[in-house]
Design an enzyme around this catalytic site. Structure first.
Site, PDB file in Angstrom:
ATOM      1  N   THR A   1      -4.539   6.325   0.654  1.00 40.11           N
ATOM      2  CA  THR A   1      -4.899   4.908   0.507  1.00 40.11           C
ATOM      3  C   THR A   1      -5.312   4.334   1.862  1.00 40.11           C
ATOM      4  O   THR A   1      -6.470   4.012   2.082  1.00 40.11           O
ATOM      5  CB  THR A   1      -3.725   4.113  -0.078  1.00 40.11           C
TER       6      THR A   1
ATOM      7  N   PHE B   1       0.826  -1.202   0.000  1.00 44.60           N
ATOM      8  CA  PHE B   1       0.000   0.000   0.000  1.00 44.60           C
ATOM      9  C   PHE B   1       0.859   1.251   0.000  1.00 44.60           C
ATOM     10  O   PHE B   1       1.876   1.322   0.700  1.00 44.60           O
ATOM     11  CB  PHE B   1      -0.890   0.054   1.252  1.00 44.60           C
ATOM     12  N   ASP B   2       0.444   2.246  -0.769  1.00 46.71           N
ATOM     13  CA  ASP B   2       0.898   3.598  -0.527  1.00 46.71           C
ATOM     14  C   ASP B   2       0.117   4.083   0.695  1.00 46.71           C
ATOM     15  O   ASP B   2      -0.987   3.610   0.944  1.00 46.71           O
ATOM     16  CB  ASP B   2       0.604   4.467  -1.747  1.00 46.71           C
ATOM     17  N   LYS B   3       0.660   5.007   1.463  1.00 44.16           N
ATOM     18  CA  LYS B   3      -0.023   5.412   2.699  1.00 44.16           C
ATOM     19  C   LYS B   3      -1.034   6.531   2.480  1.00 44.16           C
ATOM     20  O   LYS B   3      -2.227   6.356   2.708  1.00 44.16           O
ATOM     21  CB  LYS B   3       0.998   5.857   3.762  1.00 44.16           C
TER      22      LYS B   3
ATOM     23  N   LYS C   1      10.106   2.443  -4.363  1.00 45.48           N
ATOM     24  CA  LYS C   1       8.933   1.573  -4.196  1.00 45.48           C
ATOM     25  C   LYS C   1       8.920   0.485  -5.272  1.00 45.48           C
ATOM     26  O   LYS C   1       8.670  -0.693  -4.989  1.00 45.48           O
ATOM     27  CB  LYS C   1       7.641   2.393  -4.275  1.00 45.48           C
TER      28      LYS C   1
END
Length: 635
Positions: free
Chosen positions: A315, A310-312, A490
């Site tokens: 999200t 997950f991106d934070k 990432k």
């Protein structure tokens, strides 16, 4: 002529049924074999005509289809004067085809419902300032349109005047109306439930979000998965094999009826239709629930995912800063908040906006001698008081004393991942606020659902500081948390996970994280239907609703199970029919065809169960989700 006959297949089915009934009436009621035989012969010839035409058309493109098996079987039955078998087999095959098509149309009901929501007209502002109704295809970008209560929004646009509540369920799958005011974005196909507004057309026709959704769902439903391609290859060789088996049986047994019956019983209809109907129904269910699955391959790959990254921001969190913790030192809290708000109004910093949002309505005062301290905060004079608002560095510069309690509070706030806003009045510390992005309501429960569905690793990658990322990971029970990560870092981390043999899905916003979305085995975009989200990802969760993620994963797993069930049913029925033919005396061509058509309907109905699929569990209250969505949009 061929097209005409095939086009009248349903009418031919009805006539065949009436002739069969009339034939049996003539035999048992009128005791006339002539009526019986001729009625069945005519029914057989009429019935086999569209089947033979379809067989011929398939053979021209070098495909040996099921229609060829049935055609040969019916002609053979007529040649051995088994008119009862030939008539009943053709009727059952045609009637089964009719029921199959009708039932398949129901599985496509999601896309049908979407297309029915497409607006047909719009009220356009003309040169004289009046609004006139025109066809929606005549609307151009930049046109000013009027939308009244109960009307469909004809284009994607921006509200110029007016306000109201819009039902965006056709776009997001969420039935709770969304409030729209000036400068709000609206989508084609949504419905204005109350109010009146004028909008500027930003995207029209197929370029609208709604148009792209329809196009995406149509493409997805027409796509073929690996399982479907295997079935196609299997059928390509299976059908000739059945023909050869029938010939071999006839050569050894000289029993033409047995050979013909093998052709009928060996039809792989349920096998051919079982997998596509599952995929179509699964994609349709997703469309209804605000989940866009880009085709059958996505279903096949998504169900295998064991790691979700997950991106934070935007999200796992709402993407908007809020005051999460606060402490006041001393009395006169209301006065402190009024002075703080007066100073923060002078700044456009995100932290200042968060403070003002927290304070809300208050008594503002005139600010004088404002000084912005780079990297520190802001200092100003208000009502004869010197106000300093900023971080610890600014407090040091202003010689603001901090006792032991204040120091412990500051350390605790920082350890909780907060950005600090300290307020001092005339050199005295009066307030401490911790500001951070808030976790989306219900995310923790949704992550638990993902774990229950078999996801082993939940990882968060963020550009934020490690302390903030660790705080989110602890609160949500994530497996790993990595901060200070740039987009290329990432992507590199996802490659590292894939090198370990993990099947990785990446959940991001569809814009900044496009490299990771493209690199992951499954790219999942959190978005409100933006072009970038739809184009760059494999799965789109409409309206940035995180709760749709476990539903999407559960749906793909349910669809995969459904496909396996249908394949098992199809193969099992064929094996049972052939075994019954060889080892029992009760099996014949008519019974075999009846069972064969019944198996087709069974796999279709089994696939249609997916239209009603819903992942169980406690749902977040609609008002909580709406609040989170508003905050995300405000950001």
């Amino acid at each position: 002529m061929q097209r005409y006959i095939v086009g009248k297949k349903n009418q031919i089915t009805l006539i065949s049924a009436l002739l069969i009934v009339f034939g049996f009436f003539g035999r048992f009621a009128l005791e006339s074999l002539v009526i019986f035989n001729w009625s069945l012969v005519i029914a057989s010839i009429l019935g086999v005509a569209p089947i033979a035409i379809q067989a011929y058309q398939a053979f021209k493109v070098r495909v040996i289809s099921i229609d060829i098996l049935v055609t040969i079987a019916v002609i053979g039955a007529l040649m051995i004067q088994n008119y009862e078998e030939s008539a009943i087999v053709t009727f059952l095959f045609l009637f089964g085809s009719y029921l199959e098509q009708r039932t398949l149309n129901k599985t496509r009901s999601a896309i049908k419902e979407l297309t029915e929501l497409v607006p047909e007209s719009a009220l356009k502002q003309m040169e004289n300032g009046n609004f006139e109704e025109i066809d929606v295809d005549e609307v151009d970008e930049g046109d000013i349109l009027l939308v009244k209560t109960g009307a469909k929004v004809p284009v994607d646009g921006t509200v110029l005047f007016g306000e109201g509540h819009i039902n965006e369920s056709s776009i997001t799958g969420e039935s709770v109306p969304v409030s729209k005011t000036i400068d709000s974005e609206v989508f084609a196909g949504s419905i204005l439930e109350n109010g009146t507004m004028q909008i500027r057309a930003d995207r029209v026709g197929e370029d609208t979000t709604f148009g792209k959704i329809i196009e995406l769902v149509e493409e997805a439903q027409d796509s073929k998965s690996e399982a479907e391609r295997f079935i196609d290859r299997f059928s390509k060789y299976y059908t000739p094999a059945v023909l050869i088996l029938g010939v071999i049986v006839w050569l050894f047994s000289r029993d033409i009826e047995l050979a013909i019956t093998i052709l009928v019983l060996g039809c792989p209809g349920a096998l051919v239709i079982g997998v596509p109907v599952s995929n179509v129904a699964g994609i349709g269910n997703g469309a209804r629930h605000g989940v866009l699955l880009k085709g059958s391959e996505v279903i096949n790959d998504f169900r295998k995912v064991d790691t979700i990254v997950f991106d934070k921001t935007g999200t796992l969190t709402v993407g908007n800063l809020e005051v999460a913790e606060k402490i006041f030192y001393g009395k006169n809290t209301e006065e402190v908040l009024g002075l703080l708000a007066s100073v923060e109004r002078e700044s456009d910093h995100p932290l200042a906006n968060a403070v003002l949002q927290y304070i809300g309505e208050t008594n503002f005062s005139t600010v004088k001698e404002t000084e912005v301290v780079k990297g520190g905060g802001i200092v100003a004079k208000v009502n004869g008081h010197r106000i300093a608002v900023g971080n610890e560095a600014l407090m040091e510069k202003e010689n603001v004393a901090r006792n032991e309690k204040a120091k412990k509070d500051i350390k605790r706030f920082e350890s909780n991942g907060n950005s600090l806003v300290l307020t001092a009045i005339d050199g005295q510390l009066k307030a401490l606020m911790g500001i951070r992005d808030q976790i989306r309501p219900g995310v923790k429960q949704d992550l638990q659902k993902l774990k229950n569905l078999g996801v082993k690793n939940l990882v968060v990658l963020s550009g934020d500081n490690q302390g903030t990322v660790d705080l989110v990971a602890r609160e949500l029970g994530l497996t790993e948390a990595h901060g200070h990560m740039l987009p290329d870092e990432k992507s590199a981390y996802i490659e590292k996970l894939q090198a370990k043999g993990q099947i990785v899905a990446f959940v991001g916003d569809g814009v900044n994280d496009s490299p990771s979305l493209a690199l992951a085995d499954i790219g999942i975009a959190m978005g409100s239907g933006t072009d970038v989200a739809i184009e760059t990802s494999d799965v789109v969760l409409m309206n940035a609703d995180f709760s749709r993620l476990p539903h999407a994963l559960g749906l793909t797993k349910a669809t995969a199970r459904n496909m396996k069930q249908n394949i098992s049913i199809a193969i099992g029925v064929v094996l049972v029919l052939l075994a019954s033919l060889l080892f029992s005396k009760w099996m014949n061509m008519s019974i075999g065809m009846l069972v064969h058509e019944a198996s087709i309907l069974i796999v279709i109905l089994n696939g249609m169960r997916l239209l009603r699929y819903h992942l169980g569990g406690k749902r977040v209250k609609p008002e909580e989700r709406v609040k989170a969505e508003k905050l995300a949009k405000a950001a």
